[in-house]
Motif scaffolding. Structure first.
Motif, mmCIF file in Angstrom:
data_model
loop_
_atom_site.group_PDB
_atom_site.id
_atom_site.type_symbol
_atom_site.label_atom_id
_atom_site.label_comp_id
_atom_site.label_asym_id
_atom_site.label_seq_id
_atom_site.Cartn_x
_atom_site.Cartn_y
_atom_site.Cartn_z
ATOM 1 N N ARG A 111 0.829 -1.208 0.000
ATOM 2 C CA ARG A 111 0.000 0.000 0.000
ATOM 3 C C ARG A 111 0.864 1.259 0.000
ATOM 4 O O ARG A 111 0.630 2.182 -0.787
ATOM 5 C CB ARG A 111 -0.911 -0.008 1.243
ATOM 6 N N TRP A 116 -0.120 0.181 -4.334
ATOM 7 C CA TRP A 116 -1.318 -0.575 -4.707
ATOM 8 C C TRP A 116 -2.483 -0.120 -3.838
ATOM 9 O O TRP A 116 -2.289 0.317 -2.686
ATOM 10 C CB TRP A 116 -1.086 -2.071 -4.526
ATOM 11 N N ASN A 117 -3.708 -0.250 -4.355
ATOM 12 C CA ASN A 117 -4.855 0.119 -3.520
ATOM 13 C C ASN A 117 -5.031 -0.897 -2.400
ATOM 14 O O ASN A 117 -4.451 -1.988 -2.426
ATOM 15 C CB ASN A 117 -6.130 0.287 -4.362
ATOM 16 N N ALA A 349 -11.206 4.107 3.556
ATOM 17 C CA ALA A 349 -10.467 3.076 2.810
ATOM 18 C C ALA A 349 -9.143 2.734 3.469
ATOM 19 O O ALA A 349 -8.702 1.616 3.418
ATOM 20 C CB ALA A 349 -10.210 3.564 1.377
ATOM 21 N N ASP A 350 -8.488 3.681 4.100
ATOM 22 C CA ASP A 350 -7.213 3.410 4.765
ATOM 23 C C ASP A 350 -7.355 3.689 6.231
ATOM 24 O O ASP A 350 -6.730 4.585 6.744
ATOM 25 C CB ASP A 350 -6.087 4.265 4.142
#
Length: 350
Positions: A111, A116-117, A349-350
């Motif tokens: 990440r 990368w997602n 998302a994170d």
């Protein structure tokens, strides 16, 4: 389930794959390399798939391969060996810690360093359980190309490197069977292993074909009902098919995929192995077990392949299968829960 019908259009690619795998295994055997038939087939078929050739393996052949390997592994299960299981809960605790550490560190690396997602990094970090990973990743916004390549690259490197590093220290691979068993005894052993494979697969046991054959063969040997051993004429083709099966995982990989994913996948492998090695060395120190045995049991790869790899290197098959089944079962339960928390619980998302 086992499918006995072989698709005719795949017959020629299947034959080409087997010939390539056999040639690779023979070359490694001539060179005197550890686990030659498995590693040689792996390297040769990987090159074949990266060149764009339509590599294939019939499902019945895979079934037969894992049945033979499980049957052979079961011959090593003795009461004396099973008495050593008292230390397994300790090493499994370290294995659980290793799984958590591998996933967290690899996800963070992919990440933050590779860019990368989150979904792609998460599914690429999972140490094994590829079928569950692919099924779940397809329902997310993960880049399936990167996930599949990272998983295939890790398995390739594990088999290629561990056999070369640990092969010389762990003794000869147990494929050699200098004593030929009477054909009736061998036939009974193989039929029992085949039945065990079918039952375990129907019961949806992780790695059912291999584990079912191992359990059936192991019970016969543990109770003194069989003293047969599987000869080289069956073991060598089984190792060739196993190696070819790993190489086929690179099917569909293009030069663009290699350029895009190779560096990140290599970095993820190094991170995963660093965590696994740290936990394996700690477990070996606490339990007093062989370090190579722990390293192979903690290796973050496919259940069947890693179990057979440990056996090929001369390690306890019961120990290997128990630890890799534990890893697979734990991942199967934890993956959807963690994925829900990360991607579906309305969190950032994170």
């Amino acid at each position: 389930m086992l499918r006995l019908k072989i698709d005719r259009p795949s017959l020629i690619p299947s034959l080409a794959t087997l010939v390539t795998a056999g040639a690779g295994g023979l070359a490694f055997a001539v060179l005197g390399l550890p686990a030659p038939w498995m590693c040689g087939a792996l390297v040769a078929v990987t090159v074949l798939t990266l060149c764009g050739a339509p590599a294939r393996l019939p499902e019945p052949l895979r079934f037969a391969c894992f049945t033979v390997l499980g049957c052979s592994m079961g011959t090593a299960l003795t009461p004396e060996m099973m008495q050593k299981a008292v230390t397994w809960p300790v090493s499994m605790s370290f294995l659980a810690l290793s799984i958590v550490g591998v996933m967290a560190c690899v996800t963070l690396f992919l990440r933050k360093i590779a860019g990368w997602n989150l979904a792609t990094a998460y599914y690429a970090s999972v140490p094994g359980a590829l079928s569950a990973v692919i099924a779940m990743a397809q329902a997310s916004d993960a880049d399936m190309r990167r996930v599949a390549f990272a998983q295939a690259m890790r398995l390739f490197l594990l088999v290629a490197l561990l056999t070369q590093i640990l092969g010389g220290a762990s003794g000869p691979a147990p494929v050699a069977a200098p004593v030929l068993s009477p054909l009736p005894d061998l036939a009974v052993l193989l039929l029992a292993s085949f039945a065990g494979s079918l039952l375990a697969q129907k019961a949806r046991i992780p790695g059912g074909v291999l584990v079912g054959a191992l359990m059936a063969s192991g019970l016969l040997h543990a109770f003194g009902l069989s003293h047969a051993v599987v000869p080289d004429i069956l073991m060598v083709p089984a190792f060739v098919v196993l190696g070819a099966g790993v190489g086929i995982r690179f099917r569909g990989t293009t030069l663009a995929t290699l350029r895009d994913c190779l560096t990140a996948s290599l970095g993820a492998f190094i991170v995963a192995m660093a965590v696994s090695l740290a936990c394996a060395f700690a477990a070996a120190w606490v339990t007093g077990e062989d370090v190579g045995k722990m390293v192979t049991a903690f290796a973050p790869g496919a259940l069947e392949t890693m179990t057979v790899l440990g056996y090929a290197l001369g390690y306890d098959p019961a120990f290997m299968s128990a630890h890799h089944i534990f890893r697979f079962a734990g991942l199967s339960v934890a993956l959807p829960v963690i994925a829900h928390l990360l991607f579906q619980a309305g969190r950032p998302a994170d």
